[in-house]
Design an enzyme around this catalytic site. Structure first.
Site, short mmCIF file in Angstrom:
data_model
loop_
_atom_site.label_atom_id
_atom_site.label_comp_id
_atom_site.label_asym_id
_atom_site.label_seq_id
_atom_site.Cartn_x
_atom_site.Cartn_y
_atom_site.Cartn_z
N HIS A 259 0.84 -1.20 0.00
CA HIS A 259 0.00 0.00 0.00
C HIS A 259 0.88 1.26 0.00
O HIS A 259 0.64 2.22 -0.72
CB HIS A 259 -0.89 -0.03 1.25
CG HIS A 259 -2.21 0.68 1.09
ND1 HIS A 259 -3.29 0.40 1.89
CD2 HIS A 259 -2.61 1.66 0.25
CE1 HIS A 259 -4.30 1.19 1.54
NE2 HIS A 259 -3.91 1.97 0.55
N GLU A 281 -7.02 -0.93 7.11
CA GLU A 281 -6.71 -2.33 7.40
C GLU A 281 -7.36 -3.30 6.42
O GLU A 281 -6.97 -4.47 6.35
CB GLU A 281 -7.13 -2.69 8.83
CG GLU A 281 -6.34 -1.97 9.93
CD GLU A 281 -4.86 -2.31 9.90
OE1 GLU A 281 -4.50 -3.43 9.50
OE2 GLU A 281 -4.06 -1.44 10.27
N TYR A 391 -11.20 -1.60 13.20
CA TYR A 391 -10.78 -2.98 12.91
C TYR A 391 -11.96 -3.80 12.38
O TYR A 391 -11.85 -4.48 11.37
CB TYR A 391 -10.23 -3.66 14.17
CG TYR A 391 -8.88 -3.15 14.60
CD1 TYR A 391 -7.75 -3.41 13.85
CD2 TYR A 391 -8.75 -2.41 15.77
CE1 TYR A 391 -6.50 -2.96 14.26
CE2 TYR A 391 -7.51 -1.95 16.18
CZ TYR A 391 -6.39 -2.22 15.43
OH TYR A 391 -5.17 -1.77 15.83
ZN LIG Z 1 -2.46 -3.74 9.84
#
Ligand SMILES: [Zn+2]
Length: 432
Positions: A259, A281, A391
Site C-alpha cells: 500500500h 486495514e 478494525y
Molecule cells: Zn495492519
C-alpha cells in the site's frame, strides 16, 4: 515489562487458573494508578477541543473524515454486530465452560476473563486436533519469505530484487527493490528487519521510512517502507520456524508495505496508507486469507527436515474450522473494546475510564478482574482514540474484497483482480 507474545503464551497454556488470573490482573493493572487520571484528563481535553471546534463530541470530530462519518454510525455498527454475534458467542462460552467443567470437576465452573484464551486453545486442540506448534516445521523463514515474495509478485505484477542497503541499523537487515514486472519501472524499496533484539519495538509492523509524493518539478519520490518483525531466531539445530499466526501477520503487514510502495498519489497527505483509518486495514486483512488456502500455502510451505512433505489440506480446513469455533468470542472482545472507546469519546466531558471500560467489557464480553483498568495501558487511546471500531469496520469490507478474488478464475492468484486492487486502491490511496 509485559510483553504480548509471552503474555498470550501463558494465557493460552497455563493450566492453573490462579496463574492465569494473576497474569491477567498484572496486565490489567499495569500503570493503572499513574495513567488512569491521565487518560481521564485526555478525554476531558478532547471533549473541550471538539466543542471549541463546533462538534458534539470527540468521536464525531475524529470520525468525520472516515468512512463511518459520525460517532453514532460507528456505534450503531458495533452494537448491531455485537447483537448478531450473541447466539454464537453464548454457544462458544458454553463449549468452553464444558471443557472447564470436565477439567476441574466443578459442575458450576464459569468462564472468566482470564480463562477464555486457555479454553479456546483447549477447544482447538481437543475438538479439532490442531497442534499449531507442530505446524511450525512447515514454515522455515526462508521459504516463507520466498513464498510471500512470489505470491505478491504474481498477484500485483511486480518483481522484487535484493539491493545492498546504503546503511544498516542492524547487521542482518536486508533491502529489496520493487519493480513493475512488465515495464521494469522502479516503484520503491522495503527493508526487512526480522529478528528481536533488546530495545527493539516488540510487535510486528510496517513503517513508512519515506512516503510517496510528487515534487514541484514533476518527479515522483518513490517510497521506502520497513517491515519490523520479531520472528524466532534460528538455533544451532533448526532454522527460524514461523507459526501459522506469524505467517498470517507477515502477509498482513506486507500488504501495508505494498500500500505504501505502490502509491501514485500526488500529495503525501493522500499517498500510501494515508487513507481513512477505518479502511486502511481492509486490504491487509483480506490478504490474511491467503494463508488459509492450502493451494497458496503449498506453493511454498514444506517440512524443513524433508521438503517433499507438504501441509495436509485437511489440516488447514480443520484449522479454519477451529478458528471459526471461537470467532464470536474473538469479535465480541474486539467489539467490547470498540464500544468502550466510543463511549469514552462520545458527548460528555467528565468520564471515568475505569468504569466505562469495565462496564462495557462486562456487557459485551466478560467482566474484567475486579479493581483493574485495562484502559490505563491501552495504547490505542493515544493515537487510535475513537478509532478502535475501525478494525471490525475494515474487516467487514475485507470480507467483501476477498469475494472478488474467490470468485475470480485463478482465485487467490488472479492477476486481473490483483491489478484492480493495485490500481483502484493502492495507487490512488486517499486521493480517490
Ligand atoms: Zn495492519
Amino acid at each position: 515489562a509485559t510483553v504480548t507474545p509471552q503474555f498470550i503464551m501463558v494465557m493460552e497454556n497455563a493450566k492453573r487458573e490462579a496463574t492465569r488470573k494473576r497474569m491477567k490482573i498484572a496486565r490489567y493493572t499495569a500503570a493503572m494508578e499513574e495513567n488512569s487520571p491521565v487518560l481521564d484528563e485526555m478525554v476531558r481535553l478532547r471533549d473541550e477541543i471538539a466543542s471549541l471546534l463546533g462538534y458534539e463530541s470527540w468521536d464525531d470530530y475524529q470520525i468525520e473524515v472516515k468512512m463511518a462519518k459520525t460517532g453514532a454510525r460507528a456505534k450503531a455498527f458495533v452494537e448491531d454486530l455485537a447483537r448478531r454475534l450473541e447466539p454464537k458467542f453464548q454457544q462458544e462460552l458454553e463449549a468452553m465452560r464444558q471443557l472447564k467443567v470436565a477439567e476441574t470437576g466443578d459442575e458450576n465452573a464459569q468462564i472468566h476473563h482470564w480463562d477464555w484464551r486457555y479454553y479456546a486453545n483447549q477447544l482447538r486442540k481437543k475438538r479439532y486436533n490442531v497442534d499449531t506448534e507442530q505446524l511450525r516445521n512447515y514454515f522455515p523463514l526462508d521459504r516463507v519469505v520466498q513464498g510471500l515474495f512470489s505470491t505478491y509478485e504474481r498477484i500485483f505484477g511486480l518483481r522484487f530484487e535484493p539491493v545492498q542497503p546504503p546503511q544498516k541499523w542492524v547487521n542482518d537487515l536486508t533491502l529489496h527493490m520493487v519493480l513493475d514486472a512488465k515495464t521494469g519501472e522502479p516503484l520503491g524499496l522495503f527493508y526487512l528487519d526480522l529478528f528481536p533484539r533488546p530495545g527493539k519495538y516488540n510487535h510486528f509492523a510496517q513503517f513508512d521510512v519515506v512516503g510517496g509524493k510528487q515534487l514541484r518539478d514533476g518527479r515522483y519520490v518513490r517510497p521506502v517502507a520497513a517491515l519490523v518483525c520479531n520472528f524466532t531466531p534460528p538455533t544451532d539445530d533448526a532454522p527460524s520456524l514461523l507459526s501459522h499466526d506469524e505467517v498470517e501477520t507477515f502477509f498482513h503487514e506486507f500488504g501495508h508495505a505494498m500500500h505504501t510502495i505502490l502509491t501514485r498519489a500526488r500529495y503525501a497527505r493522500f499517498a500510501g496508507t494515508n487513507v481513512p483509518r477505518d479502511f486502511v486495514e481492509a486490504p491487509s486483512q483480506m490478504l490474511e486469507r491467503w494463508v488459509w488456502d492450502a493451494d497458496v500455502l503449498n506453493t511454498f510451505a514444506a517440512d524443513w527436515r524433508d521438503p517433499s512433505k507438504k501441509i495436509d489440506p485437511a489440516l488447514i480446513a480443520r484449522m479454519d474450522e477451529a478458528r471459526k469455533a471461537t470467532i464470536a468470542t474473538f469479535y465480541r472482545r474486539q467489539l467490547a473494546f470498540a464500544l468502550a472507546d466510543l463511549r469514552l469519546h462520545d458527548a460528555g466531558r467528565y468520564k471515568d475510564s475505569r468504569k466505562i471500560v469495565n462496564d462495557t467489557l462486562a456487557e459485551i464480553f466478560l467482566p474484567a478482574p475486579e479493581g483493574t483498568n485495562f484502559a490505563a495501558y491501552w495504547g490505542h487511546m493515544s493515537g487510535y482514540d475513537a478509532g478502535y471500531y475501525g478494525y471490525a469496520w475494515a474487516d467487514a469490507i475485507s470480507a467483501d474484497l476477498a469475494t472478488a478474488f474467490r470468485s475470480a478464475p485463478k482465485r487467490f492468484f488472479d492477476e486481473e483482480t490483483g491489478m484492480r486492487l493495485r490500481r483502484e486502491i493502492y495507487e490512488v490511496g486517499g486521493s480517490r
